[in-house]
Each structure stands twice: as C-alpha cells, then as structure tokens.
Design an enzyme around this catalytic site. Sequence first.
Site, PDB file in Angstrom:
ATOM      1  N   GLY A  20       0.804  -1.225   0.000  1.00 48.38           N
ATOM      2  CA  GLY A  20       0.000   0.000   0.000  1.00 48.38           C
ATOM      3  C   GLY A  20       0.827   1.260   0.000  1.00 48.38           C
ATOM      4  O   GLY A  20       0.539   2.226   0.710  1.00 48.38           O
ATOM      5  N   LEU A  21       1.860   1.289  -0.844  1.00 52.94           N
ATOM      6  CA  LEU A  21       2.842   2.370  -0.790  1.00 52.94           C
ATOM      7  C   LEU A  21       2.484   3.580  -1.632  1.00 52.94           C
ATOM      8  O   LEU A  21       3.092   4.638  -1.485  1.00 52.94           O
ATOM      9  CB  LEU A  21       4.210   1.843  -1.267  1.00 52.94           C
ATOM     10  N   GLY A  24      -2.421   8.001  -3.781  1.00 57.59           N
ATOM     11  CA  GLY A  24      -2.987   8.458  -5.043  1.00 57.59           C
ATOM     12  C   GLY A  24      -3.430   7.318  -5.927  1.00 57.59           C
ATOM     13  O   GLY A  24      -4.172   7.505  -6.886  1.00 57.59           O
ATOM     14  N   ALA A  27      -6.354   1.470  -5.748  1.00 55.06           N
ATOM     15  CA  ALA A  27      -6.277   0.015  -5.599  1.00 55.06           C
ATOM     16  C   ALA A  27      -5.116  -0.391  -4.707  1.00 55.06           C
ATOM     17  O   ALA A  27      -5.227  -1.310  -3.889  1.00 55.06           O
ATOM     18  CB  ALA A  27      -6.141  -0.644  -6.973  1.00 55.06           C
ATOM     19  N   HIS A 137       9.742   4.420  -2.999  1.00 51.82           N
ATOM     20  CA  HIS A 137       9.903   3.003  -3.347  1.00 51.82           C
ATOM     21  C   HIS A 137      10.143   2.804  -4.839  1.00 51.82           C
ATOM     22  O   HIS A 137      10.812   1.853  -5.239  1.00 51.82           O
ATOM     23  CB  HIS A 137       8.695   2.186  -2.875  1.00 51.82           C
ATOM     24  N   ARG A 138       9.647   3.708  -5.659  1.00 49.07           N
ATOM     25  CA  ARG A 138       9.854   3.571  -7.103  1.00 49.07           C
ATOM     26  C   ARG A 138      11.148   4.251  -7.545  1.00 49.07           C
ATOM     27  O   ARG A 138      11.740   3.873  -8.558  1.00 49.07           O
ATOM     28  CB  ARG A 138       8.655   4.146  -7.859  1.00 49.07           C
ATOM     29  N   GLU A 174       7.531   9.702 -15.092  1.00 50.01           N
ATOM     30  CA  GLU A 174       6.860   8.427 -14.846  1.00 50.01           C
ATOM     31  C   GLU A 174       6.894   7.491 -16.060  1.00 50.01           C
ATOM     32  O   GLU A 174       6.200   6.483 -16.090  1.00 50.01           O
ATOM     33  CB  GLU A 174       5.413   8.686 -14.427  1.00 50.01           C
ATOM     34  N   ARG A 214       2.609  13.563 -10.517  1.00 46.96           N
ATOM     35  CA  ARG A 214       3.927  12.927 -10.460  1.00 46.96           C
ATOM     36  C   ARG A 214       4.845  13.333 -11.619  1.00 46.96           C
ATOM     37  O   ARG A 214       6.063  13.256 -11.495  1.00 46.96           O
ATOM     38  CB  ARG A 214       3.747  11.401 -10.470  1.00 46.96           C
ATOM     39  N   HIS A 250      -1.814   8.170 -13.195  1.00 47.43           N
ATOM     40  CA  HIS A 250      -1.082   8.215 -14.461  1.00 47.43           C
ATOM     41  C   HIS A 250      -2.071   8.409 -15.601  1.00 47.43           C
ATOM     42  O   HIS A 250      -3.246   8.020 -15.501  1.00 47.43           O
ATOM     43  CB  HIS A 250      -0.315   6.908 -14.711  1.00 47.43           C
ATOM     44  N   CYS A 369      -0.286  -1.341 -17.513  1.00 47.43           N
ATOM     45  CA  CYS A 369       0.831  -1.079 -16.591  1.00 47.43           C
ATOM     46  C   CYS A 369       1.924  -2.127 -16.748  1.00 47.43           C
ATOM     47  O   CYS A 369       3.089  -1.875 -16.451  1.00 47.43           O
ATOM     48  CB  CYS A 369       0.350  -1.100 -15.140  1.00 47.43           C
TER      49      CYS A 369
END
Length: 445
Positions: A20-21, A24, A27, A137-138, A174, A214, A250, A369
């Site tokens: 759950g990081l 925005g 899901a 994390h990304r 992104e 982003r 996105h 994705c």
Amino acid sequence: MQHFEVNFDGLVGPTHNYAGLSYGNVASLNNANASSNPKQAAKQGLQKMKALADLGMVQGVLAPQERPDVYALRRLGFTGSDARVLKDAFEQAPHIFLACCSASSMWTANAATVSPSADTQDGRVHFTPANLTNKYHRSLEPTVTGNILKAIFANEKYFAHHLHLPDNEHFGDEGAANHTRLCSEYGHAGLELFVYGRHAFDSSKPAPKKFPARHTFEACQAVTRLHGLSEESVVYIQQNPDVIDQGVFHNDVIAVGNQNVLFFHEQAFTNTQQTLDEIKRKFGDSPLHLIQVNTADVSVADAVKTYLFNTQIITLPSGDMAIVAPTECQENDAVASYLNRLVSQGTPIKEVKYFDVKQSMQNGGGPACLRLRVAMNDQELDAVNQSALINDAQFERLNRWVDKHYRDTLSVQDLCDPQLLIESRTALDELTQIMKLGSVYPFQQ
C-alpha cells in the site's frame, strides 16, 4: 522491411507483496498488507505474455528488481549482516523497510520512455529510464532498469540509452505511463504524446489539490530533447487535475492509444478541444480515430475501479485491433456494456479479450501497466537479446523457474526473513542466465 510493436511485460518478482505504498493509487491503498501470492502473480503475467504471443504478437519480458533492496537500507544507516539489516529496518523503520520491498517494478509502463527510430534524429531507438521521483519506493528502480534495458537492447548501432533524468521532483518522470505514440504504421514517423500533471517551475498553472501530480512538463521537454524529437512530432498535454484527485495517478489510467486510435475519457485532459485540434493537425491527412468516452457512459470512478483505460490496444496480424482488458471490466455492468457497444461502432477496435491479472490489479496496475511498448523494424528486432522474447520454449523455461523458486503465499512479516532474501537472489541469479542478461543486479557485481 517489416515493422513490429513489441510489448515487454514485467516479470513479477519472487517477493511480490502488497504494501500500500502508492498514495494516489486507490487500488494499491485498498489492498495494503494483504497476503500476496507470488507464484500465482508470476504465472498470471506469463500466461498473459504467452496468450499474446499465440495471437501472433511479438512479446518480450523484462526481469524484476531485487527486493528487499538491502543496498538502499544500508545507505540509510542500517548495518551488519543482511539478516541484521532486515531485522533492524523492519522493527525500527517499518515504512522505509516496506518501501525497500516494493513489487512495483512489475509495472514496466513506468520503466522508461521509448522513441522508435522512425521518430528520432539519429535513426536509433531511444530509451530513457523513468526516475519515478515522486515515490521513494519507485525511485529505487531506474539504475537497475537501465542495466536490464542495456542488456536486452545492447547493439549501439540500433539502440541509444540515456541516464534517467535528475533525481528531483522538478523533473519527475513516470515513463511510458504518461506517454503515447500515434502513427499510421509502426515503422512510419509518429506523433508522440507527452502527458504531464504540473509545471514544476510555474506554480500559477493548474495542479491537483489532493493527490500528487507525479510527472512534470519539464521532464517531458527533457526527454524530447534527449531523444532528438522534432517539435512537430510532439504534443504536450496536461492531465486534468480533477481526475488526478479522483485517483487517476497516471495518464494510462484515463487514456490509451495505438497506431491511429486514441481512446480517452472526456475528463482526461485540460483544454481537451485545443489538444485534439493540435493532434489532428500534427498527425496529418491519414485516418485518425479519436474515441472519447463520456462520463454519462462510464464514470471516472468506474474507469479507475476497472482500469478500462489501463487496457492494451493491440493490432492483430489481421490488421484489426483488440482491447486486452482485465476481467474487472467484464464484471462491471457499465464498462462491459460500453465495450460491447464499442466493438460494433466502426472503429478499428473489433474485439475485447479479457485476462485475469488480479494479483496485479490488487496492487494497483492493469494490463497496460504491465508492458513497455517498443516499436522496431526487423533489423532492430534481430539485434534484440533473443532470450528476452517469449516463445514456447522460453515460456516453459520461465514457468519451471517460477515453480522452482517462488513461494505460494507471502505476508508482510515474511519480507524480513533472511532466507527469503537468499531464495530471491538465487532465483534472480538463475534468471539472468536464462535471459542472458549478464550481471545487472548489485549483488552480482
């Protein structure tokens, strides 16, 4: 000369988990800390790749990142053996620990922005890994992503690789999740659509109020320059701040394109008519299909819930197009009804193919994705590392690899198990041999 669009799907890693990081991403947040099924997730992804290959598509695979990222934890001051680093980080800084365990590299639409040789000044395919600075994390991904891309697209005669943009939110990038290419044929010069959420250097311009934007306008311009694109082959489009605040983190959650089709929600962009007029002008006289989905037919909430626009539109060998959609679209009455009407409306989209990718959907990403699109001619395709392409033999090899190395279930608590780190490194080391990638991971160097 033949031309292809190859979809490179991300292979789900052996530590696939739900942390759950992604603030925005609705899901992602809704499924935080649920137990995950790494083996099932990897097999769902491989099955989707194989199904598209069986349809006659050229299908590739990108290797996952190593997680947990022990090297990132060491940079943040955790010391001792790997087991000690994992234990201390889990106990002392659980949010940081979970960030360093992220499964997000499976969404390779965020891996990079790709410009085909038909668009670029030097006639090579250009790659810029996304810096993904908005989420810690990304932001751990771009260096290894660049290593993997260089190992797959190694021939400098055909492929050009750029360092990711500066690690600063002014140049938040992104990748292909905010990039769409329109063209009459994959091998012809195209029109590249760069979508951004905000202007980094001009706070007077519109921006979302709740969730972060982003991707910046300045990042779009930088990639355009790096790839050697002309201004007449580019359209810069601002995403509607209101839909970002509704969970559209996105552009590929609200719009998707393929060849001469742009499929988008009426709330996707700011200045929609002005944007569409510029696309029409720059696209030229070739047939162009702008398919707008109205809110009355599909709400933004339903589009986000089902990932209607996070579908893949593919051109089949017959020349017709199909939408590759998650089964969530089939299960939603409004979305299913719309798609049933769409395929009979005289557009190039003639059918919908549904796939079960629930392990990805629960973590916040749909079929679009999961793939990075690379348009190539036959010479460029021949120059690709062939072990990164899916055929019957490689599909079986990768499935056996998953069966050998992946756990059936994984909880958040399992992530600090040092045995899991050993299992993961053993698996990834073997994967680099199967895919002939060389030493792309820090633990191999």
